[in-house]
Design an enzyme around this catalytic site. Structure first.
Site, PDB file in Angstrom:
ATOM      1  N   GLY A 134       0.658  -1.334  -0.084  1.00  0.00           N
ATOM      2  CA  GLY A 134      -0.006   0.117   0.169  1.00  0.00           C
ATOM      3  C   GLY A 134       0.850   1.196   0.041  1.00  0.00           C
ATOM      4  O   GLY A 134       2.017   1.273   0.764  1.00  0.00           O
ATOM      5  N   ASP A 194      -1.573   4.201  -6.218  1.00  0.00           N
ATOM      6  CA  ASP A 194      -0.228   4.063  -6.040  1.00  0.00           C
ATOM      7  C   ASP A 194       0.625   5.316  -6.509  1.00  0.00           C
ATOM      8  O   ASP A 194       1.843   5.551  -5.886  1.00  0.00           O
ATOM      9  CB  ASP A 194       0.216   2.560  -6.301  1.00  0.00           C
ATOM     10  CG  ASP A 194      -0.417   1.720  -5.784  1.00  0.00           C
ATOM     11  OD1 ASP A 194      -1.501   1.216  -6.366  1.00  0.00           O
ATOM     12  OD2 ASP A 194       0.124   1.302  -4.781  1.00  0.00           O
ATOM     13  N   LYS A 209      -3.974  -0.872  -8.381  1.00  0.00           N
ATOM     14  CA  LYS A 209      -3.797  -2.488  -8.735  1.00  0.00           C
ATOM     15  C   LYS A 209      -4.659  -2.912  -9.954  1.00  0.00           C
ATOM     16  O   LYS A 209      -5.576  -2.321 -10.651  1.00  0.00           O
ATOM     17  CB  LYS A 209      -4.546  -3.061  -7.542  1.00  0.00           C
ATOM     18  CG  LYS A 209      -4.325  -4.580  -7.687  1.00  0.00           C
ATOM     19  CD  LYS A 209      -3.002  -4.957  -7.661  1.00  0.00           C
ATOM     20  CE  LYS A 209      -2.197  -4.561  -6.568  1.00  0.00           C
ATOM     21  NZ  LYS A 209      -0.670  -4.701  -6.875  1.00  0.00           N
TER      22      LYS A 209
HETATM   23  C1  LIG Z   1      -3.718   3.583  -0.144  1.00  0.00           C
HETATM   24  S1  LIG Z   1      -2.434   2.776  -1.543  1.00  0.00           S
HETATM   25  C2  LIG Z   1      -3.341   1.129  -2.001  1.00  0.00           C
HETATM   26  C3  LIG Z   1      -2.857   0.487  -3.208  1.00  0.00           C
HETATM   27  O1  LIG Z   1      -1.850  -0.263  -3.154  1.00  0.00           O
HETATM   28  C4  LIG Z   1      -2.310  -1.430  -3.476  1.00  0.00           C
HETATM   29  O2  LIG Z   1      -1.246  -2.175  -3.959  1.00  0.00           O
HETATM   30  P1  LIG Z   1      -0.171  -3.249  -3.185  1.00  0.00           P
HETATM   31  O3  LIG Z   1      -1.014  -4.099  -2.382  1.00  0.00           O
HETATM   32  O4  LIG Z   1       0.550  -3.988  -4.610  1.00  0.00           O
HETATM   33  O5  LIG Z   1       0.884  -2.501  -2.682  1.00  0.00           O
HETATM   34  C5  LIG Z   1      -3.391  -1.222  -4.303  1.00  0.00           C
HETATM   35  O6  LIG Z   1      -3.065  -0.612  -5.712  1.00  0.00           O
HETATM   36  C6  LIG Z   1      -4.091  -0.385  -3.713  1.00  0.00           C
HETATM   37  O7  LIG Z   1      -5.066   0.315  -4.325  1.00  0.00           O
END
Ligand SMILES: CSC[C@H]1O[C@H](OP(=O)(O)O)[C@H](O)[C@@H]1O
Length: 367
Positions: free
Chosen positions: A54, A244, A255
């Site tokens: 995140g 992101d 994502k």
């Molecule tokens: C508030 S940022 C959340 C964002 O990050 C996630 O990606 P990952 O789990 O690969 O770090 C996903 O894109 C979320 O929307």
């Protein structure tokens, strides 16, 4: 937020002053395991291997990683090495570079003897700022949910679709996309959340569903491909997702699968909101599809899946033929034209260069 009634953040300094503690999110929802980071490499591995993930939480973890690095060696050379080591962990979330730049700039002016204390203080400040920023995102996003609630029959829930996990587990607390949801729920506004499972790592099924369940928010996990059908049949009042990296022109990287959800929302006239802190805006970019680096992760995340057997054992099994290759793009980019608006700590901002510049008090850079 709370876990079984106990307040938690996702990252915090260990009480004994000997490290930084995190929730290892790879084991959720099957196990709650707290692990301690003792070195900058521990922090880098935690980010790379998605024990923490995140964008805002990646940034906070990197900041604490720099502090752990200064504890070991506060010299200029190690400061630069730690910066590069952490920066190399994951390429897409801009909060990683944002936090590292902020810490490196702050430490460069400090005497090496003062860097450890200064770094831990700044990391704690970044974490505290994230909590308040996300609370404000919720305050502003709540107005959108309230508006829709007024238009629905008494007691009928506002149906919100979200993708992946942009919850408190993706931040230090509150979450971005989930903050308006939690605040609406806490004010007694009926809400129901459609939780995209979010292949291949299933952050929605494993993390968002767990978070919402812990907070008592009504929800249902759905296959990633079900959202369009639900929108066609009037079962989705709005979408709220995280990001992101968002460009200065409002293109949203999130994502993988977010873009497809935005297309379905656009086709069905469903409002599509993106919740983000200002730290997730990359002011240097204007063309997200062309310029945002998209992380490619291990194909094993596609070919295998992890779950808990009915007997309680957590196992990882292959779901594809050994002879079939797999490709694992971690993110995609939703053009600003498909974004209804951006929910930020400054308010609801148009997904345009002028809108973002105005919201954040910045002169508009030439495209
Ligand atoms: C508030 S940022 C959340 C964002 O990050 C996630 O990606 P990952 O789990 O690969 O770090 C996903 O894109 C979320 O929307």
């Amino acid at each position: 937020m709370k876990i079984d009634g106990t307040p938690y953040r996702t990252i915090w300094p260990a009480a004994d002053g000997q490290g930084v503690e995190i929730i290892d999110q790879r084991l959720l929802p099957h196990a709650l395991q707290i692990i301690t980071l003792h070195t900058v490499d521990d922090a880098a591995v935690a980010i790379r291997d998605m024990a923490v993930r995140g964008a805002p939480l990646i940034g906070a973890t990197a900041a604490y990683g720099m502090a752990l690095a200064m504890r070991a060696d506060a010299g200029d050379r190690h400061l630069g090495e730690a910066y590069q080591h952490l920066l190399a962990t994951r390429p897409t979330a801009i909060n990683l570079r944002w936090a590292l730049d902020r810490v490196r700039t702050h430490l460069a002016d400090e005497a090496p003897t003062m860097r450890e204390e200064a770094a831990f203080a700044l990391a704690a400040q970044i974490a505290d700022e994230d909590v308040e920023t996300n609370r404000l995102i919720g305050v502003h996003g709540l107005t959108l949910i309230e508006q829709i609630a007024k238009s629905k029959p008494e007691g009928q829930p506002v149906n919100i679709l979200t993708h992946c996990n942009a919850g408190w587990l993706a931040t230090v607390d509150w979450g971005t996309a989930t903050s308006p949801i939690y605040q609406a729920h806490e004010r007694g506004i009926p809400v129901h959340v459609w939780v995209d499972e979010t292949r291949p790592r299933n952050q929605g099924a494993a993390l968002t569903a767990w978070e919402l369940g812990q907070h008592g928010v009504p929800h249902a996990v759905i296959p990633d491909n079900a959202g369009g059908h639900l929108m066609q049949h009037g079962a989705v009042d709005l979408c709220i997702v995280g990001t992101d990296r968002t460009t200065a022109a409002g293109d949203v990287c999130n994502k993988i699968g977010t873009y497809l959800k935005a297309l379905a929302a656009y086709d069905n006239g469903v409002p599509f909101y993106v919740a983000l802190p200002g730290s997730t805006i990359d002011w240097t970019l204007h063309n997200g599809v062309a310029d945002i680096p998209i992380e490619q992760r291990d194909a094993r995340e596609v070919t295998h899946i992890t779950g808990r057997t009915d007997a309680g054992a957590v196992e990882t099994v292959r779901i594809t033929p050994e002879t079939s290759p797999a490709v694992n793009y971690g993110f995609d980019v939703t053009p600003a034209r498909l974004v209804t608006a951006l929910i930020t700590e400054r308010g609801i901002c148009p997904a345009t260069q002028q809108g973002l510049a105005s919201c954040f008090g910045r002169a508009q850079a030439a495209e």
